[in-house]
Design a protein around this motif. Sequence first.
Motif, PDB file in Angstrom:
ATOM      1  N   GLY A 277       0.265  11.732  12.482  1.00 12.89           N
ATOM      2  CA  GLY A 277       1.455  11.112  12.187  1.00 12.89           C
ATOM      3  C   GLY A 277       1.557   9.614  12.699  1.00 12.89           C
ATOM      4  N   ALA A 278       0.468   8.897  12.447  1.00 13.60           N
ATOM      5  CA  ALA A 278       0.216   7.685  12.863  1.00 13.60           C
ATOM      6  C   ALA A 278       0.632   6.923  11.442  1.00 13.60           C
ATOM      7  N   HIS A 279       1.173   5.698  11.634  1.00 15.81           N
ATOM      8  CA  HIS A 279       1.593   4.711  10.516  1.00 15.81           C
ATOM      9  C   HIS A 279       0.163   3.972  10.703  1.00 15.81           C
ATOM     10  N   LEU A 280      -0.314   3.382   9.352  1.00 17.97           N
ATOM     11  CA  LEU A 280      -1.462   3.025   9.469  1.00 17.97           C
ATOM     12  C   LEU A 280      -1.569   1.614   8.481  1.00 17.97           C
ATOM     13  N   ILE A 281      -2.113   0.529   8.942  1.00 16.33           N
ATOM     14  CA  ILE A 281      -2.400  -0.673   8.182  1.00 16.33           C
ATOM     15  C   ILE A 281      -3.996  -0.565   8.072  1.00 16.33           C
ATOM     16  N   LEU A 282      -4.616  -0.574   6.718  1.00 13.33           N
ATOM     17  CA  LEU A 282      -5.845  -0.746   6.390  1.00 13.33           C
ATOM     18  C   LEU A 282      -6.471  -1.817   5.568  1.00 13.33           C
ATOM     19  N   SER A 283      -7.325  -2.370   6.268  1.00 12.60           N
ATOM     20  CA  SER A 283      -8.066  -3.507   5.800  1.00 12.60           C
ATOM     21  C   SER A 283      -9.339  -3.318   5.406  1.00 12.60           C
ATOM     22  N   ALA A 284      -9.883  -4.200   4.420  1.00 10.24           N
ATOM     23  CA  ALA A 284     -11.196  -4.184   4.035  1.00 10.24           C
ATOM     24  C   ALA A 284     -11.145  -4.980   3.084  1.00 10.24           C
TER      25      ALA A 284
ATOM     26  N   ARG B 202      -9.932  -0.147  -3.561  1.00 13.10           N
ATOM     27  CA  ARG B 202     -10.155   0.882  -2.914  1.00 13.10           C
ATOM     28  C   ARG B 202      -9.143   1.473  -1.775  1.00 13.10           C
ATOM     29  N   LEU B 203      -8.565   0.251  -1.120  1.00 14.30           N
ATOM     30  CA  LEU B 203      -7.710   0.395   0.021  1.00 14.30           C
ATOM     31  C   LEU B 203      -6.442   1.038  -0.782  1.00 14.30           C
ATOM     32  N   ASP B 204      -6.020   0.546  -1.999  1.00 10.17           N
ATOM     33  CA  ASP B 204      -4.818   1.071  -2.700  1.00 10.17           C
ATOM     34  C   ASP B 204      -4.922   2.464  -3.129  1.00 10.17           C
ATOM     35  N   GLN B 205      -6.205   2.874  -3.241  1.00  5.93           N
ATOM     36  CA  GLN B 205      -6.521   4.342  -3.851  1.00  5.93           C
ATOM     37  C   GLN B 205      -6.043   5.220  -2.470  1.00  5.93           C
ATOM     38  N   ILE B 206      -6.734   4.756  -1.342  1.00  5.19           N
ATOM     39  CA  ILE B 206      -6.548   5.405  -0.144  1.00  5.19           C
ATOM     40  C   ILE B 206      -4.950   5.485   0.300  1.00  5.19           C
ATOM     41  N   CYS B 207      -4.328   4.383   0.181  1.00  7.83           N
ATOM     42  CA  CYS B 207      -2.924   4.313   0.480  1.00  7.83           C
ATOM     43  C   CYS B 207      -1.957   5.242  -0.172  1.00  7.83           C
ATOM     44  N   ASP B 208      -2.349   5.383  -1.581  1.00  6.47           N
ATOM     45  CA  ASP B 208      -1.694   6.253  -2.487  1.00  6.47           C
ATOM     46  C   ASP B 208      -1.705   7.788  -1.841  1.00  6.47           C
ATOM     47  N   ARG B 209      -2.823   8.170  -1.135  1.00  2.00           N
ATOM     48  CA  ARG B 209      -2.791   9.405  -0.720  1.00  2.00           C
ATOM     49  C   ARG B 209      -2.251   9.508   0.741  1.00  2.00           C
TER      50      ARG B 209
ATOM     51  N   ASN C  67       1.883   7.305   5.274  1.00  2.00           N
ATOM     52  CA  ASN C  67       2.159   6.236   6.100  1.00  2.00           C
ATOM     53  C   ASN C  67       1.146   5.061   6.058  1.00  2.00           C
ATOM     54  N   ALA C  68       0.686   4.684   5.117  1.00  2.00           N
ATOM     55  CA  ALA C  68      -0.417   3.666   5.248  1.00  2.00           C
ATOM     56  C   ALA C  68       0.147   2.632   4.324  1.00  2.00           C
ATOM     57  N   ARG C  69      -0.175   1.367   4.618  1.00  2.00           N
ATOM     58  CA  ARG C  69      -0.334   0.256   3.579  1.00  2.00           C
ATOM     59  C   ARG C  69      -1.611  -0.536   3.941  1.00  2.00           C
ATOM     60  N   ALA C  70      -1.987  -1.420   2.779  1.00  2.00           N
ATOM     61  CA  ALA C  70      -3.182  -1.958   2.699  1.00  2.00           C
ATOM     62  C   ALA C  70      -2.927  -3.506   2.813  1.00  2.00           C
ATOM     63  N   ILE C  71      -3.619  -4.074   3.683  1.00  2.00           N
ATOM     64  CA  ILE C  71      -3.855  -5.610   3.761  1.00  2.00           C
ATOM     65  C   ILE C  71      -5.433  -5.885   3.510  1.00  2.00           C
TER      66      ILE C  71
ATOM     67  N   LEU D 129     -16.631   5.999   7.790  1.00  2.00           N
ATOM     68  CA  LEU D 129     -15.892   6.156   9.311  1.00  2.00           C
ATOM     69  C   LEU D 129     -14.500   5.656   9.254  1.00  2.00           C
ATOM     70  N   GLY D 130     -14.246   4.510   8.838  1.00  2.00           N
ATOM     71  CA  GLY D 130     -13.001   3.987   8.785  1.00  2.00           C
ATOM     72  C   GLY D 130     -11.955   4.876   7.850  1.00  2.00           C
ATOM     73  N   ARG D 131     -12.350   5.155   6.651  1.00  2.00           N
ATOM     74  CA  ARG D 131     -11.664   5.893   5.960  1.00  2.00           C
ATOM     75  C   ARG D 131     -11.360   7.402   6.333  1.00  2.00           C
ATOM     76  N   ALA D 132     -12.359   7.902   6.959  1.00  4.51           N
ATOM     77  CA  ALA D 132     -12.157   9.199   7.691  1.00  4.51           C
ATOM     78  C   ALA D 132     -11.360   9.202   8.795  1.00  4.51           C
ATOM     79  N   LEU D 133     -11.436   8.081   9.591  1.00  5.30           N
ATOM     80  CA  LEU D 133     -10.428   7.929  10.596  1.00  5.30           C
ATOM     81  C   LEU D 133      -9.042   7.598   9.916  1.00  5.30           C
ATOM     82  N   ALA D 134      -9.032   6.729   8.938  1.00  3.88           N
ATOM     83  CA  ALA D 134      -7.604   6.809   8.318  1.00  3.88           C
ATOM     84  C   ALA D 134      -7.048   8.169   8.165  1.00  3.88           C
ATOM     85  N   GLU D 135      -7.701   8.817   7.395  1.00  3.45           N
ATOM     86  CA  GLU D 135      -7.125  10.402   7.089  1.00  3.45           C
ATOM     87  C   GLU D 135      -6.824  11.061   8.332  1.00  3.45           C
TER      88      GLU D 135
END
Length: 137
Positions: free
Chosen positions: A30-37, A42-49, A52-56, A18-24
């Motif tokens: 058009g949202a800027h995203l901060i993704l944590s887990a 895995r976070l870096d792989q998601i942010c690569d795609r 406007n996302a960055r991983a923490i 759900l978190g990954r789907a919501l990020a997408e």
Amino acid sequence: MSGFDGKTYWIIGASEGLGRALAEALNHQGAHLILSARNATRLDQICDRLPNARAIPMDVTDLDSVRRAVVEAGEIDGLVYNAGAYDPMRAVESTVCTHLFPHAELGSEPCRFVISVLSPVLLFQGGRDAKLEFAFW
């Protein structure tokens, strides 16, 4: 243009499901995203795609990890707390309590960690109406 355009949302528990789907979905709005887990790779792989996302990376069961992540995240417009554990099992096994403990560990106590550290930061931002959403499962 959507209501999410240009806003910053922090999704905790963004590495799958759900978190990954919501990020997408928020990225497409058009949202800027901060993704944590916990899983930084895995976070870096998601942010690569997601442009406007960055991983923490963060472990919600570790208060020091939460504190570091809140400082690194900076100002946000919204938070989605979606941390959980998924351990596939057969339906017959789902009634065995030992399978449920990892899920319970990521529920209320870590959520209180996040709220207790993040609340003063949100108040300090002043004037911003940050939204908090929680998904317990």
